[in-house]
Design a protein around this motif. Sequence first.
Motif, mmCIF file in Angstrom:
data_model
loop_
_atom_site.group_PDB
_atom_site.id
_atom_site.type_symbol
_atom_site.label_atom_id
_atom_site.label_comp_id
_atom_site.label_asym_id
_atom_site.label_seq_id
_atom_site.Cartn_x
_atom_site.Cartn_y
_atom_site.Cartn_z
ATOM 1 N N ASP A 1 0.630 -1.486 -0.099
ATOM 2 C CA ASP A 1 0.485 0.073 0.176
ATOM 3 C C ASP A 1 0.617 1.082 0.235
ATOM 4 O O ASP A 1 0.750 1.814 -0.789
ATOM 5 C CB ASP A 1 -0.631 0.108 0.881
ATOM 6 C CG ASP A 1 -2.431 0.348 1.494
ATOM 7 O OD1 ASP A 1 -1.894 1.802 0.097
ATOM 8 O OD2 ASP A 1 -2.335 1.260 1.926
ATOM 9 N N CYS A 2 1.103 1.562 1.452
ATOM 10 C CA CYS A 2 1.963 3.556 1.316
ATOM 11 C C CYS A 2 3.159 2.659 1.094
ATOM 12 O O CYS A 2 3.719 4.287 0.182
ATOM 13 C CB CYS A 2 2.526 3.252 2.307
ATOM 14 S SG CYS A 2 3.558 2.297 3.556
ATOM 15 N N ARG A 3 3.788 1.741 0.539
ATOM 16 C CA ARG A 3 5.767 1.668 0.008
ATOM 17 C C ARG A 3 6.494 2.917 0.265
ATOM 18 O O ARG A 3 7.633 3.179 0.036
ATOM 19 C CB ARG A 3 6.246 2.283 -1.523
ATOM 20 C CG ARG A 3 4.494 0.916 -2.387
ATOM 21 C CD ARG A 3 5.375 0.281 -3.340
ATOM 22 N NE ARG A 3 4.336 -1.040 -4.522
ATOM 23 C CZ ARG A 3 4.530 -1.687 -5.554
ATOM 24 N NH1 ARG A 3 5.745 -1.138 -5.678
ATOM 25 N NH2 ARG A 3 3.846 -2.298 -5.905
ATOM 26 N N GLY B 1 6.956 2.325 3.894
ATOM 27 C CA GLY B 1 7.371 1.851 5.586
ATOM 28 C C GLY B 1 6.614 2.031 6.666
ATOM 29 O O GLY B 1 7.218 1.519 7.227
ATOM 30 N N ILE B 2 5.125 2.439 6.234
ATOM 31 C CA ILE B 2 4.414 2.996 7.656
ATOM 32 C C ILE B 2 2.861 2.310 7.989
ATOM 33 O O ILE B 2 2.243 2.504 8.665
ATOM 34 C CB ILE B 2 4.078 4.685 8.013
ATOM 35 C CG1 ILE B 2 3.759 4.652 5.760
ATOM 36 C CG2 ILE B 2 5.473 5.172 8.002
ATOM 37 C CD1 ILE B 2 3.469 6.005 6.204
ATOM 38 N N CYS B 3 3.029 1.499 6.193
ATOM 39 C CA CYS B 3 1.464 1.022 6.554
ATOM 40 C C CYS B 3 1.190 -0.266 7.356
ATOM 41 O O CYS B 3 0.057 -1.025 7.539
ATOM 42 C CB CYS B 3 0.689 1.234 5.142
ATOM 43 S SG CYS B 3 1.499 -0.529 4.222
ATOM 44 N N GLY B 4 2.260 -0.847 6.587
ATOM 45 C CA GLY B 4 2.330 -2.667 7.595
ATOM 46 C C GLY B 4 1.346 -3.849 6.602
ATOM 47 O O GLY B 4 1.078 -4.503 7.070
ATOM 48 N N ALA B 5 1.142 -2.930 5.154
ATOM 49 C CA ALA B 5 0.700 -4.328 4.227
ATOM 50 C C ALA B 5 1.370 -5.255 3.488
ATOM 51 O O ALA B 5 0.691 -6.252 3.003
ATOM 52 C CB ALA B 5 -0.081 -3.006 3.243
ATOM 53 N N CYS B 6 2.440 -4.528 3.694
ATOM 54 C CA CYS B 6 3.234 -5.540 1.999
ATOM 55 C C CYS B 6 4.155 -6.998 3.778
ATOM 56 O O CYS B 6 4.275 -6.862 4.372
ATOM 57 C CB CYS B 6 4.662 -4.799 1.880
ATOM 58 S SG CYS B 6 6.131 -4.115 2.744
ATOM 59 N N THR C 1 10.722 -2.757 6.322
ATOM 60 C CA THR C 1 9.751 -3.489 5.439
ATOM 61 C C THR C 1 10.452 -3.790 4.147
ATOM 62 O O THR C 1 11.363 -3.343 3.318
ATOM 63 C CB THR C 1 8.669 -2.864 5.331
ATOM 64 O OG1 THR C 1 8.841 -1.122 4.581
ATOM 65 C CG2 THR C 1 8.181 -2.089 6.909
ATOM 66 N N CYS D 1 8.595 -3.017 1.363
ATOM 67 C CA CYS D 1 8.549 -2.169 0.662
ATOM 68 C C CYS D 1 10.093 -1.486 0.236
ATOM 69 O O CYS D 1 10.290 -0.307 -0.602
ATOM 70 C CB CYS D 1 7.699 -2.103 0.462
ATOM 71 S SG CYS D 1 7.313 -0.606 2.319
HETATM 72 S S1 FES Z 1 3.482 -0.894 1.295
HETATM 73 FE FE1 FES Z 1 3.434 -0.177 3.247
HETATM 74 S S2 FES Z 1 4.419 -0.510 4.832
HETATM 75 FE FE2 FES Z 1 5.679 -1.870 2.787
#
Ligand code: FES
Lengths: 210, 247
Positions: free
Chosen positions: B57-59, B61-66, B82, B84
């Motif tokens: 999502d954010c790419r 390092g702050i959203c936690g999706a990857c 992360t 990303c």
């Molecule tokens: S895509 Fe959001 S933390 Fe890696």
Amino acid sequence: MAASGTLLVLFLFAHAAGNLKIFVGEADFDHYAHWLREIGVPLLPSGWFLWIQRFGMLLAIGLHIWAATVLTIRAKKARPVKYSHRPKIQGSYAARTMRWGGVIIALFVIYHILDLTTGHLNPVGGDTEPSARVIADFAPSHWYVTLFYVVAVVAVGFHLRHGIWSAVRTMGQQTSKGERRAKAIALALSVILVAMYLSVPFAVTLGLVG
Amino acid sequence: MDIKVRVWRQSGPSAGGKMVTYDVKGISPDASFLEMIDVLNETLILNGDDPIAFDHDCREGICGACSMVINGVAHGPEKATTTCQLHMRKFSDGDVIDVEPWRAAAFPVIKDLVVDRSAFDKIIQAGGYITVPTGTAPDAHATPVPKKDADAAFEAATCIGCGACVAACPNGSSMLFTAAKITHLGLMPQGQPERDSRVIDMLQAQDDAGFGGCTNAGECTTVCPKGIPLSLIGRLNSDYRKAITKR
Ligand code: FES
Ligand code: HEM
Ligand code: SF4
């Protein structure tokens, strides 16, 4: 795990200290072994304390193994599909060998009781005094018995290095400074314990005792 | 850079999966790991193949999706990073890189590298909240918080809920995640009313979700992109002991 483990650690230290009596003299060591049967007399009949202590130990060992088994089964269920690239151990080696280490120690304890308590697997066995059994065990010609003892004791060392620290954490230790201190103490206690246990077989093998 | 990747391909939740090898050619060392997968996916699409599904999502390092386990390490070889934010320069030309999803019963695979992390939401719903009066927002300084506590709570609050801790844990336990939430809320005055029920309910929810039990193995903190320290689990244990002895 933490509560039963703490009892086992206390036993390990008492036992290691008792073993060192062999350096005072074989007669003293045997006298100590006989005294173990007389603790609590006359309040308790002869041998009772030892049996009470043995039941306490069995209970602690049983609880320890039961808790470990529950955790292992839960861990297996929690990861039904394994990684095909086996995960690297990133944390501590001691922490990742607790399960197999524990199994090795349990097998050792069974062998050890049949060897030195009952004498069945001891080279002399029979009606011999404890010191004679110890000396027969670790004679240079029995190097494989000595080796097994060394491996088991080192396994105990690894087990405690993680175990003591982990127990402290389970009881609620929570600062980073305290963590460093607890890890250092766990390492020191493990090294001391291993040295205490190994001193006896090495002394016998080298002919310093016997 | 020319590399090979071996990626877990699984077409759906109940389908079987396997590792499939792909060649990736001419990748810039400055590409992120996810951009490398993007490039691979473009080739797959052009060839009429199914692209690799992965979360992002954010790419930044702050959203936690990857979420990828790279060569057996959650989020790959770089510490506190992360997926990303991981760059291809951390690898060498000719490398064969294994990419797998988080592996946990509580995080079932939806497709390829995408897993369902709603088990974390269940843990949060069980107690990861505070009760506040609604209406106008209170003044920021209405409830004083000691600086030391505010900093420690903030450190714990940096947990982005990615689940790498679970992926790395030999027990498949979510204890580090839960401990981060317990610490973050338990250090604040606003978190006190539910402090006891929070720890009991969140631990129950984590057991119910099928996570394993914690043995303080410490693998979690080594892969955590936010460096959440293992000591927070001690705080959780202490809170739990106090909560059950009060009951
Ligand atoms: S895509 Fe959001 S933390 Fe890696
Ligand atoms: C090399 C080091 C060791 C030596 C020389 C040693 C020696 C002995 C001896 C002589 C006895 C019999 C005592 C008696 O019957 O009076 C004994 C009993 C025992 N030892 Fe050890 N021991 C060693 C290490 C260990 C370790 C590492 C463990 C545990 C992991 C252990 C666990 C036990 C237990 C459970 C008993 C039985 C106690 C009982 O009879 O109730 N020992 N040991
Ligand atoms: S504790 Fe770290 S690894 Fe676990 S979910 Fe939070 S940020 Fe991710």
